[in-house]
Design an enzyme around this catalytic site. Structure first.
Site, PDB file in Angstrom:
ATOM      1  N   ASP A   1      28.071  36.318  49.883  1.00 46.71           N
ATOM      2  CA  ASP A   1      28.568  37.666  50.573  1.00 46.71           C
ATOM      3  C   ASP A   1      30.541  36.801  50.802  1.00 46.71           C
ATOM      4  OD1 ASP A   1      30.415  39.214  52.980  1.00 46.71           O
ATOM      5  OD2 ASP A   1      28.957  39.446  54.481  1.00 46.71           O
ATOM      6  N   VAL A   2      31.352  37.754  50.805  1.00 46.05           N
ATOM      7  CA  VAL A   2      32.604  36.664  50.618  1.00 46.05           C
ATOM      8  C   VAL A   2      33.216  37.417  51.905  1.00 46.05           C
ATOM      9  CG1 VAL A   2      33.194  37.059  47.489  1.00 46.05           C
ATOM     10  CG2 VAL A   2      34.303  38.541  49.501  1.00 46.05           C
TER      11      VAL A   2
ATOM     12  N   TYR B   1      42.966  57.402  48.957  1.00 48.55           N
ATOM     13  CA  TYR B   1      42.437  56.148  48.992  1.00 48.55           C
ATOM     14  C   TYR B   1      43.285  54.890  50.362  1.00 48.55           C
ATOM     15  CZ  TYR B   1      41.757  52.092  45.477  1.00 48.55           C
ATOM     16  OH  TYR B   1      41.335  50.933  45.108  1.00 48.55           O
TER      17      TYR B   1
ATOM     18  N   LYS C   1      45.142  47.379  48.211  1.00 49.95           N
ATOM     19  CA  LYS C   1      45.234  45.977  47.208  1.00 49.95           C
ATOM     20  C   LYS C   1      47.094  46.016  46.951  1.00 49.95           C
ATOM     21  CE  LYS C   1      41.499  47.491  44.621  1.00 49.95           C
ATOM     22  NZ  LYS C   1      40.275  45.965  44.446  1.00 49.95           N
TER      23      LYS C   1
HETATM   24  P1  NAD Z   1      31.396  48.282  42.308  1.00 48.91           P
HETATM   25  O1  NAD Z   1      30.906  48.672  43.456  1.00 48.91           O
HETATM   26  O2  NAD Z   1      30.854  47.991  40.768  1.00 48.91           O
HETATM   27  O3  NAD Z   1      32.246  46.449  43.015  1.00 48.91           O
HETATM   28  C1  NAD Z   1      32.394  46.055  43.843  1.00 48.91           C
HETATM   29  C2  NAD Z   1      32.371  44.895  44.471  1.00 48.91           C
HETATM   30  O4  NAD Z   1      32.259  43.689  45.193  1.00 48.91           O
HETATM   31  C3  NAD Z   1      30.234  44.761  43.974  1.00 48.91           C
HETATM   32  O5  NAD Z   1      29.971  44.267  42.934  1.00 48.91           O
HETATM   33  C4  NAD Z   1      29.720  44.851  45.756  1.00 48.91           C
HETATM   34  O6  NAD Z   1      28.960  44.358  45.697  1.00 48.91           O
HETATM   35  C5  NAD Z   1      31.534  43.669  46.285  1.00 48.91           C
HETATM   36  N1  NAD Z   1      31.443  43.577  47.432  1.00 48.91           N
HETATM   37  C6  NAD Z   1      31.708  44.813  48.914  1.00 48.91           C
HETATM   38  N2  NAD Z   1      31.566  43.076  49.658  1.00 48.91           N
HETATM   39  C7  NAD Z   1      31.532  43.041  49.233  1.00 48.91           C
HETATM   40  C8  NAD Z   1      30.943  41.018  49.749  1.00 48.91           C
HETATM   41  N3  NAD Z   1      31.647  41.305  51.653  1.00 48.91           N
HETATM   42  N4  NAD Z   1      30.883  39.770  49.318  1.00 48.91           N
HETATM   43  C9  NAD Z   1      31.367  39.593  47.389  1.00 48.91           C
HETATM   44  N5  NAD Z   1      31.349  40.941  47.582  1.00 48.91           N
HETATM   45  C10 NAD Z   1      30.876  42.408  47.380  1.00 48.91           C
HETATM   46  O7  NAD Z   1      33.314  48.927  42.055  1.00 48.91           O
HETATM   47  P2  NAD Z   1      34.303  48.081  40.208  1.00 48.91           P
HETATM   48  O8  NAD Z   1      34.722  49.490  40.756  1.00 48.91           O
HETATM   49  O9  NAD Z   1      33.767  47.671  39.901  1.00 48.91           O
HETATM   50  O10 NAD Z   1      35.274  47.758  41.376  1.00 48.91           O
HETATM   51  C11 NAD Z   1      35.677  45.811  41.608  1.00 48.91           C
HETATM   52  C12 NAD Z   1      37.064  45.886  41.610  1.00 48.91           C
HETATM   53  O11 NAD Z   1      37.438  46.790  40.544  1.00 48.91           O
HETATM   54  C13 NAD Z   1      37.147  45.952  42.547  1.00 48.91           C
HETATM   55  O12 NAD Z   1      38.541  45.470  43.579  1.00 48.91           O
HETATM   56  C14 NAD Z   1      37.481  47.978  43.049  1.00 48.91           C
HETATM   57  O13 NAD Z   1      38.531  47.826  43.622  1.00 48.91           O
HETATM   58  C15 NAD Z   1      38.526  47.682  41.931  1.00 48.91           C
HETATM   59  N6  NAD Z   1      38.998  48.785  40.824  1.00 48.91           N
HETATM   60  C16 NAD Z   1      38.406  49.687  40.486  1.00 48.91           C
HETATM   61  C17 NAD Z   1      38.719  50.997  39.936  1.00 48.91           C
HETATM   62  C18 NAD Z   1      37.603  51.937  39.669  1.00 48.91           C
HETATM   63  O14 NAD Z   1      38.164  52.737  38.935  1.00 48.91           O
HETATM   64  N7  NAD Z   1      36.332  51.293  39.644  1.00 48.91           N
HETATM   65  C19 NAD Z   1      39.896  50.877  39.264  1.00 48.91           C
HETATM   66  C20 NAD Z   1      41.019  49.679  39.641  1.00 48.91           C
HETATM   67  C21 NAD Z   1      39.868  48.785  40.075  1.00 48.91           C
END
Ligand code: NAD
Length: 266
Positions: free
Chosen positions: A64-65, A155, A162
């Site tokens: 948990d970060v 958002y 971000k």
């Molecule tokens: P995802 O839900 O698969 O990944 C998000 C991750 O964050 C998950 O693994 C979750 O468990 C983790 N997380 C949340 N709280 C946490 C905590 N306290 N400790 C450790 N881990 C924690 O969704 P994703 O879309 O793969 O997201 C990954 C990154 O990509 C994020 O930063 C997201 O904002 C970014 N992103 C996503 C998109 C999109 O459209 N999906 C677009 C641009 C950027």
């Protein structure tokens, strides 16, 4: 050609097979990297372990970060398992669901704090914890979204987070420069993941995206994985502090209109 042969990479943020972190893990594996994976907590273990096993990855650690102690524990485990590492990927974002709808001015103090802590500060905290074991020539990578620069309805606080994450990428790039460690961010277009599902109206936005973006295509976790390979490989040896878009060109548009509708109206 294997661009990451001989490199060790730790990837934070795998939740399931749709996660961007998983797309990055697969691409890194194809390019010969030795991998370690981290996930948020016990509830995700049954999804993450089989994925790790499918790539022959044995370093699979919960973290948990939001907790400095947990970060320190994983860093210590990584030191015993790998000694040094070359690449750290931060693919983590979180905001309270109620903050991802309605007016931004309704953001609560607590909601602001949580989004900044988990989505921004955690990248800084991981960078600090792993700094002593990062090999010169290494790379840190995080994931961001265009909502940092322009308004993406609903958002809200994540857009603000971000923006702070992208600024942190530049400050970290400055700090790590003398160690010859690079720090970059990928700004991905919309992908249907768990995190994205929390944003009100995401589905509509997702549907319109490919019809509007210059390349006319959706973004996949494979697309992001491939760019991550490039940014973390020696091919990008002189690129640091950058936000690299993987968005089919969407961000270059000043007037994002669906191409078909515009042609029909001509
Ligand atoms: P995802 O839900 O698969 O990944 C998000 C991750 O964050 C998950 O693994 C979750 O468990 C983790 N997380 C949340 N709280 C946490 C905590 N306290 N400790 C450790 N881990 C924690 O969704 P994703 O879309 O793969 O997201 C990954 C990154 O990509 C994020 O930063 C997201 O904002 C970014 N992103 C996503 C998109 C999109 O459209 N999906 C677009 C641009 C950027």
């Amino acid at each position: 050609m294997q661009l990451l042969a001989g490199k060790t990479a730790l990837i934070f943020g795998v939740a399931n097979k749709r996660s961007i972190a998983w797309g990055i893990a697969q691409a890194f594996h194809q390019h010969g990297a030795r991998l370690g994976l981290s996930y948020a907590g016990p509830a995700l273990e049954r999804r993450v372990r089989p994925l790790a096993e499918s790539l022959g990855v044995s370093f699979v650690e919960p973290c948990d970060v939001g907790s400095d102690e947990e970060i320190a524990r994983v860093a210590e485990k990584a030191r015993s398992a790998f000694g040094e590492i070359d690449i750290l990927v931060h693919s983590i974002g979180f905001a309270l669901r109620e903050e991802l709808q309605g007016p931004y001015y309704n953001t609560s103090r607590e909601g602001f704090h949580v989004a900044m802590d988990i989505s921004v500060y955690s990248f800084v905290a991981l960078a600090r914890a792993f700094q002593p074991m990062l090999r010169p020539g290494g790379a840190l990578l995080t994931l961001t979204y265009y909502g940092s620069e322009k308004v993406a309805p609903n958002y809200n606080v994540m857009g603000v987070a971000k923006a702070a994450l992208e600024a942190s990428t530049r400050y970290l790039a400055y700090d790590f420069g003398p160690h010859n460690v690079r720090v970059n961010a990928i700004s991905a277009g919309p992908i249907r993941t768990l995190a994205a599902a929390g944003v009100t109206g995401f589905k509509d936005m997702y549907r319109q995206f490919a019809e509007t973006a210059p390349l006319g295509q959706e973004i996949t976790i494979e697309d992001v994985g491939n760019t991550a390979v490039y940014l973390c490989s020696d091919l990008a040896a002189k690129t640091t502090g950058e936000v690299v878009f993987v968005d089919a060109g969407y961000n270059i548009l000043g007037v994002p209109v669906k191409r078909r509708e515009m042609e029909e109206n001509d």
